[in-house]
Scaffold this active site. Structure first.
Site, PDB file in Angstrom:
ATOM      1  N   ASP A 111       0.859  -1.173   0.000  1.00 34.56           N
ATOM      2  CA  ASP A 111       0.000   0.000   0.000  1.00 34.56           C
ATOM      3  C   ASP A 111       0.901   1.231   0.000  1.00 34.56           C
ATOM      4  O   ASP A 111       1.869   1.294   0.757  1.00 34.56           O
ATOM      5  CB  ASP A 111      -0.840  -0.014   1.285  1.00 34.56           C
ATOM      6  CG  ASP A 111      -2.291   0.304   1.040  1.00 34.56           C
ATOM      7  OD1 ASP A 111      -2.567   1.415   0.571  1.00 34.56           O
ATOM      8  OD2 ASP A 111      -3.137  -0.562   1.337  1.00 34.56           O
ATOM      9  N   ASP A 215      -3.317   4.542  -2.179  1.00 39.47           N
ATOM     10  CA  ASP A 215      -4.406   4.947  -1.300  1.00 39.47           C
ATOM     11  C   ASP A 215      -4.948   6.318  -1.719  1.00 39.47           C
ATOM     12  O   ASP A 215      -4.184   7.279  -1.867  1.00 39.47           O
ATOM     13  CB  ASP A 215      -3.830   5.043   0.128  1.00 39.47           C
ATOM     14  CG  ASP A 215      -4.893   5.249   1.180  1.00 39.47           C
ATOM     15  OD1 ASP A 215      -5.680   4.329   1.401  1.00 39.47           O
ATOM     16  OD2 ASP A 215      -4.913   6.349   1.783  1.00 39.47           O
ATOM     17  N   GLU A 277      -7.109   3.451  -5.566  1.00 39.98           N
ATOM     18  CA  GLU A 277      -8.398   3.463  -4.862  1.00 39.98           C
ATOM     19  C   GLU A 277      -9.061   4.821  -5.125  1.00 39.98           C
ATOM     20  O   GLU A 277      -9.013   5.716  -4.288  1.00 39.98           O
ATOM     21  CB  GLU A 277      -8.148   3.254  -3.361  1.00 39.98           C
ATOM     22  CG  GLU A 277      -9.402   3.150  -2.534  1.00 39.98           C
ATOM     23  CD  GLU A 277      -9.305   3.897  -1.214  1.00 39.98           C
ATOM     24  OE1 GLU A 277      -8.420   4.768  -1.046  1.00 39.98           O
ATOM     25  OE2 GLU A 277     -10.141   3.626  -0.343  1.00 39.98           O
ATOM     26  N   HIS A 338     -10.926  -3.791   3.482  1.00 40.38           N
ATOM     27  CA  HIS A 338     -10.843  -3.419   4.892  1.00 40.38           C
ATOM     28  C   HIS A 338     -11.705  -2.202   5.247  1.00 40.38           C
ATOM     29  O   HIS A 338     -11.747  -1.811   6.410  1.00 40.38           O
ATOM     30  CB  HIS A 338      -9.378  -3.154   5.253  1.00 40.38           C
ATOM     31  CG  HIS A 338      -8.827  -1.982   4.497  1.00 40.38           C
ATOM     32  ND1 HIS A 338      -8.661  -1.991   3.121  1.00 40.38           N
ATOM     33  CD2 HIS A 338      -8.441  -0.758   4.904  1.00 40.38           C
ATOM     34  CE1 HIS A 338      -8.198  -0.820   2.721  1.00 40.38           C
ATOM     35  NE2 HIS A 338      -8.043  -0.052   3.793  1.00 40.38           N
ATOM     36  N   ASP A 339     -12.326  -1.587   4.250  1.00 40.07           N
ATOM     37  CA  ASP A 339     -13.191  -0.428   4.511  1.00 40.07           C
ATOM     38  C   ASP A 339     -14.675  -0.758   4.371  1.00 40.07           C
ATOM     39  O   ASP A 339     -15.513   0.110   4.604  1.00 40.07           O
ATOM     40  CB  ASP A 339     -12.881   0.705   3.517  1.00 40.07           C
ATOM     41  CG  ASP A 339     -11.473   1.262   3.671  1.00 40.07           C
ATOM     42  OD1 ASP A 339     -10.930   1.221   4.797  1.00 40.07           O
ATOM     43  OD2 ASP A 339     -10.919   1.731   2.657  1.00 40.07           O
TER      44      ASP A 339
END
Ligand code: GLC
Length: 560
Positions: A111, A215, A277, A338-339
């Site tokens: 990430d 990210d 993302e 994970h969100d």
């Protein structure tokens, strides 16, 4: 690694046909015994993912942040980009993970968090020392508005945080934070920031990683004049569904030059990939982030994972993704991360005997692995892990995302489901699906994923860009994947009752072969697609007899 990529444009980029498995390192496996997952734990479990005949069979792993962090946003607040957090291990462990993954044929993605750092990063500690420090302009500072309040009406992405500005008493200015106050936004208009972050990328690319998940890249461009958002687009989720730019704290056109810079760094190494993302909900605006093949290689599809469990919603996503391919990009499919609430929970439905989290998770597995594009699985999805309801004292995340981040369930016969010998940082439920049980069961979700991923790796139709959707009953989403003289037909029943698929094509050859079914149909069975009745929640992959369906192509709806 050699790649056969028939039917597309003759490219050999590995990531197009890849299945990427997201690991949330805090929760995967704890080898050190402190209750937190770590890199050694991941190394010990690489065989679950690749390199053995009974591995899941993914092509790459993506690790959520492993860098030194105070963990206010669980690693997305980076205090040192070039150090591994002590909870996860050391740089040597990272090197060992990279080399051991590679020796199993697994690529490794990290990430990359460019929009902000931790407030404990040395750059920010310097920046807040004085207005004249040479790091001051590495972050976004502004004077109070005339009434002494924040400089404008921008809000944090996290509803609980409120304003995106925090006042810094000693220096008398506000700093911008698109997330928590402990995550100050970097100023990407400053060339020194760009150079420093490019160095960070090189630091990891030099260590042999295969690319980055970037990210929140849409946050890198913001209005240079820091003007207010129009009052009707303060809610960014609403705003980014619109095809306009009346909100000014993200998706500013300046972002594209910044991304071209990241891409240049990436492309100076062979075979690397950048996946963004991009939290922009308008599909055409999101498509801009591929640039002219010179920005992101891949963009996450916020529309796809926001879909309700309805055939027409996924059919529309299929059309949007086909438009991405036609525009020269390449689509992605993910339903969990994970969100997000895990999709086994999100799509669970009530039946006479209770809550069924399994049937739709199986159908979703077929969908995720058979559409053209790059597939992303979230750890635990392969066994159907669900969100875990947590007592209040465990809720730590600033945006309430703990339930989808609980420890991996390896083996309920061991303490903490085999995750850790100690008390895990987030609780493990009493019971649930686990890897040990599902490994031994040929009918488990894990076995289904193994079969689907084997098919995805080896079947030429699934290694091509060919796609056309097919007219069916409204509760069924069906599409075909042609390449050369071979065609797969995929049909998914979104209803909880049987459905006649009503595939609209005359002269359909009656001798199709079942390749995979989430229902009771054994592989190898011959069925007549024109008579097809799907079982409740069934996902089905059929191989059509060589050459036959191709000549019927005009009878099917290509979706443009
Ligand atoms: C991304 C991450 C999320 C994080 C945020 C701030 O949306 O996926 O987990 O909180 O960015 O870095």
């Amino acid at each position: 690694m050699g790649w056969w990529f028939d039917g597309f444009v003759g490219t050999s980029e590995w990531w197009r046909t890849a299945t990427v498995y997201q690991i949330y390192p805090l929760s995967y496996a704890d080898a050190s015994g402190d209750g937190f997952g770590d890199l050694r734990g991941i190394i010990e479990h690489l065989g679950h993912l690749g390199g053995k005949t009974d591995s899941l069979g993914v092509d790459a792993i993506w690790l959520s942040p492993i860098y030194r962090s105070p963990m206010v946003d669980f690693g997305y607040d980076v205090a040192d980009h070039c150090a591994v957090d002590h909870r996860f291990g050391s740089l040597q462990d990272a090197d060992a993970l990279i080399s051991q993954a590679h020796s199993r044929g697994l690529r490794v993605l990290l990430d990359f968090v460019p929009n902000h750092t931790s407030d404990q990063h040395e750059w920010f500690e310097r920046a807040r020392r004085s207005r004249t420090d040479r790091y001051r302009d590495w972050y976004v500072w502004a004077d109070p508005s005339p009434d002494g309040g924040p400089p404008n009406n921008w809000l944090s992405a996290f509803a609980r945080i409120g304003r995106a500005w925090t006042f810094d008493e000693p220096t008398g200015q506000y700093y911008l934070h698109s997330y928590t106050a402990q995550q100050p936004d970097l100023n990407w208009r400053n060339p020194a920031v760009r150079a420093a972050m490019h160095e960070v990328m090189r630091f990891w690319l030099d260590r042999g990683i295969d690319g980055f998940r970037v990210d929140a890249p849409h946050r890198l461009g913001k209005d240079a004049l820091l003007r207010d958002n129009a009052p009707d687009v303060v809610d960014l989720r609403v705003a980014t569904q619109l095809d306009d730019r009346r909100h000014r704290n993200l998706d500013d056109p300046a972002v594209h030059e910044i991304l071209r810079g990241l891409r240049r760094v990436t492309d100076s190494y062979p075979d690397r990939v950048l996946i963004g993302e991009v939290g922009v909900h308008h599909p055409v605006r999101r498509r801009d982030y591929y640039g002219a093949g010179d920005e992101l290689h891949l963009v996450f599809d916020f529309g796809f994972w926001s879909n309700p469990w309805r055939a027409e919603a996924f059919r529309r996503s299929g059309a949007e993704q086909h438009a991405v391919i036609e525009a020269g990009g390449w689509p992605t499919h993910a339903l969990s991360n994970h969100d997000l609430s895990r999709h086994a929970s999100r799509y669970a439905h009530r039946t006479a005997t209770g809550l069924d989290t399994d049937a739709r998770a199986r159908a979703a597995a077929v969908l995720l692995t058979t559409l053209p594009g790059t597939t992303f699985l979230y750890y635990g999805e392969e066994i159907g892990m669900t969100d875990v309801a947590l007592p209040d004292e465990y809720v730590e995340d600033p945006d309430g995302r703990d339930p989808e981040r609980t420890p991996m369930q390896w083996d309920f016969a061991s303490p903490a489901a085999g995750f850790s010998p100690a008390r895990p940082w987030l609780p493990v439920p009493q019971a649930g699906p686990d890897v040990r049980t599902q490994s031994a069961d040929p009918h488990s979700l894990l076995s289904l994923y193994r079969d689907l991923l084997r098919l995805r790796r080896t079947h030429p139709c699934l290694r091509s860009a060919g796609y056309a959707d097919v007219h069916t009953d409204p509760d069924v989403y069906a599409f075909r994947r042609p390449v050369g003289d071979r065609t797969l037909l995929v049909a998914i029943n979104f209803a909880d009752t049987p459905r006649a698929a009503k595939i609209q094509a005359e002269r359909l050859d009656p001798n199709a072969t079942v390749v995979v079914s989430t229902g009771a149909r054994p592989p190898g069975t011959t069925i007549d697609p024109s008579e097809l009745v799907l079982e409740p929640d069934e996902g089905l992959v059929l191989e059509l007899p060589t050459g036959r369906f191709g000549s019927n192509a005009t009878l099917l709806r290509a979706h443009k």
